[in-house]
Design a protein around this motif. Structure first.
Motif, PDB file in Angstrom:
ATOM      1  N   ALA A 126     103.078  -9.105 -69.080  1.00 26.47           N
ATOM      2  CA  ALA A 126     103.656  -8.042 -69.900  1.00 26.47           C
ATOM      3  C   ALA A 126     104.911  -7.469 -69.260  1.00 26.47           C
ATOM      4  N   PHE A 275      98.400 -12.344 -75.462  1.00 27.94           N
ATOM      5  CA  PHE A 275      98.683 -11.168 -76.290  1.00 27.94           C
ATOM      6  C   PHE A 275      97.964 -11.262 -77.635  1.00 27.94           C
ATOM      7  N   GLY A 352      98.072  -5.120 -69.382  1.00 32.12           N
ATOM      8  CA  GLY A 352      97.891  -6.297 -70.214  1.00 32.12           C
ATOM      9  C   GLY A 352      96.507  -6.895 -70.123  1.00 32.12           C
ATOM     10  N   LEU A 390     102.112  -0.898 -73.931  1.00 35.34           N
ATOM     11  CA  LEU A 390     102.853  -2.034 -74.484  1.00 35.34           C
ATOM     12  C   LEU A 390     103.792  -1.599 -75.600  1.00 35.34           C
TER      13      LEU A 390
END
Length: 545
Positions: A126, A275, A352, A390
């Motif tokens: 990330a 993701f 992440g 994020l």
């Protein structure tokens, strides 16, 4: 669902979401997570569970290995103190701050510390996604921090999970010894594996076998470290950093090109798939929280997210200034940055998939078989922290970088241009002697000498170049490659040449195009736009693998 169906859906989502993000110039990780959430809402995927070992054993080693291969060891050495403080001190400080707030909100101390260990480390994948526009020094600090802090957080995680689930007693001496063993053991195993890989590289002379060894290396390094109870993360990172220095001396050019292309594609797929998997898991985790306590869980998760972000900001705007007051050496003054330029570093604490895997790996029951109080809240909070950091930090990072006034490294372009010029000069100086040894005809040697001198001119310093004509000539040559490529394809379509001949000559044209792209980048100081129909990737590959 069956594994093949899940794989196809995830890869299709990666392809579609990445294309859409690049088309609309949106943040890729955010759109991948959003796409995963939409998939997770479908009935077929509501029961899909991401086993933590999948992330920790399948995804993590190759991604960390590639990150360590492609980072700058020189920059790590220069900024080692700051990196160590971020990767150890900030992780422990974040875990403690989260534990304090979590306990105040109703979690038991052991589970509060588990939550702190889960959300403390930044995520290497990330961070790389949001830090692409940063200067090399800050980008290297962030990448190195995220590579190392996983080891710190997972070592702390193992201790506090044992307390929360099994009721183990904790002593300061025992905890410190466990940390030291995890670090020292991981580094030792990583170094030993790197030595073995270098020895095998010297012995293997088959491109396919060399590529197979490259794929095996991160897993063969991570697994023994985990079996022995030390940090597999640090083992992989250490092995990768050593091979980034030794690799160019022991790996053949053909194998290096093949391996680099493999890692680029495979790490892109693994990175993007992570993701998507985070997004797929999110609806099930949210629905697992009791509706009666959903408001409390949301408030808790948002407060913990704020603590995670605020702790990093406070750390980076306090600890460096305390160190400045103590360390007054001139060499350290050259590394200092202003408050405005420091903000992108403070704003890059994105979490992440490692945090998600650690949260999911917390047992739902205690050693006595009773439900672990607060388990659902812990997982929900971890997912919320990932999404908040994020979305909030990832999407605003370009604006933060513009506000800070940071730009690309001019020194990087200067070093690249100097290296191109000096290697061309070295070849010019060595050519007469080598041509004599190999009995090369004078006309052939003179033609090669002219090419080398021309290349040295292409990558000369701007003040030494022959003006705009140099760039214009390079642009013309690059455009002519498209003409050559079209003619070559036309010959194949007319069945004048075979596909094998086309591929062989196309590789020559591709190499020529990459060379011109590099020369243009060195001459202009920035990557040029590819020509219409161009396919070359001028970014280069890993230094050793």
């Amino acid at each position: 669902m069956r594994g093949l169906e899940v794989t196809v859906v995830i890869l299709a989502a990666v392809l579609a979401m990445t294309w859409l993000a690049r088309r609309l110039r949106w943040n890729e990780p955010v759109l991948l997570v959003a796409g995963g959430c939409l998939i997770g809402l479908t009935p077929e995927f509501r029961t899909l569970v991401l086993p933590p070992p999948v992330v920790l054993l399948l995804f993590l080693p190759p991604l960390l290995y590639w990150e360590s291969l492609t980072t700058s060891l020189r920059e790590i050495r220069t900024n080692l103190r700051g990196i160590v403080l971020l990767a150890t001190g900030l992780v422990l400080a974040t875990a403690a701050a989260v534990a304090g707030v979590g306990h105040a909100l109703g979690l038991s101390w052991p589970l509060a510390f588990v939550l702190g260990a889960v959300v403390a480390p930044t995520d290497a994948i990330a961070v790389r996604a949001v830090a692409r526009l940063l200067p090399r020094r800050i980008r290297t600090i962030l990448r190195a921090e995220s590579l190392i802090n996983d080891g710190t957080a997972l070592a702390l995680y193992a201790v506090v999970v044992g307390v929360a689930v099994q009721g183990q007693a904790v002593t300061w001496s025992g905890t410190a010894a466990r940390f030291l063993l995890a670090y020292a053991g991981g580094v030792a195993i990583g170094a030993a594996c790197a030595v073995v890989v270098v020895a095998l590289r010297r012995w293997l002379r088959d491109r396919v076998l060399e590529s197979t060894l490259a794929v095996l290396t991160p897993f063969a390094t991570y697994l023994p470290a985990q079996v022995l109870g030390v940090s597999g993360v640090l083992a992989v990172v250490t092995c990768g950093l050593i091979l980034s220095q030794a690799g160019p001396k022991v790996i053949s050019a053909g194998a290096r090109v093949q391996i680099t292309d493999f890692w680029k594609v495979s790490t892109f797929i693994l990175n993007s798939a992570l993701f998507v998997l985070v997004g797929i898991q999110t609806p099930a985790i949210v629905s697992g929280v009791d509706s009666a306590s959903l408001g409390y869980a949301a408030v808790t998760a948002l407060l913990i997210s704020g603590v995670v972000i605020a702790t990093r900001l406070l750390w980076l705007y306090s600890v460096p200034y305390l160190i400045r007051a103590v360390d007054r050496r001139p060499v350290q003054r050259t590394l200092r940055s202003g408050a405005r330029q420091r903000f992108p570093l403070a704003w890059s604490g994105v979490r992440g998939a490692v945090s998600l895997a650690a949260a999911l790996a917390v047992p739902a029951t205690t050693a006595q078989g009773r439900p672990l109080p607060g388990h659902g809240l812990l997982v929900f909070t971890a997912v919320t922290v990932i999404l908040v950091t994020l979305v909030l930090q990832g999407t605003t990072m370009p604006a933060v970088i513009r506000w800070s006034g940071l730009h690309g490294d001019a020194i990087e372009t200067t070093e690249e241009r100097r290296a191109h010029r000096q290697i061309a000069t070295a070849a010019v100086e060595a050519l007469p002697d080598l041509a004599g040894r190999l009995d090369t005809p004078p006309e052939t040697a003179n033609a090669i000498l002219s090419e080398l001198r021309e290349y040295a001119t292409e990558v000369a310093e701007p003040s030494d170049a022959t003006g705009p004509g140099v760039r214009a000539g390079l642009e013309l040559r690059r455009t002519l490659i498209d003409v050559k490529r079209s003619a070559l394809i036309r010959l194949r379509d007319q069945r004048t040449i075979d596909d094998i001949v086309l591929r062989r000559l196309q590789s020559v044209l591709d190499s020529e195009e990459i060379r011109i792209e590099l020369a243009l980048r060195a001459f202009t100081g920035r990557p040029p736009s590819p020509p219409a129909g161009g396919t070359a990737d001028p970014r280069g590959g890993a230094p050793g693998e």
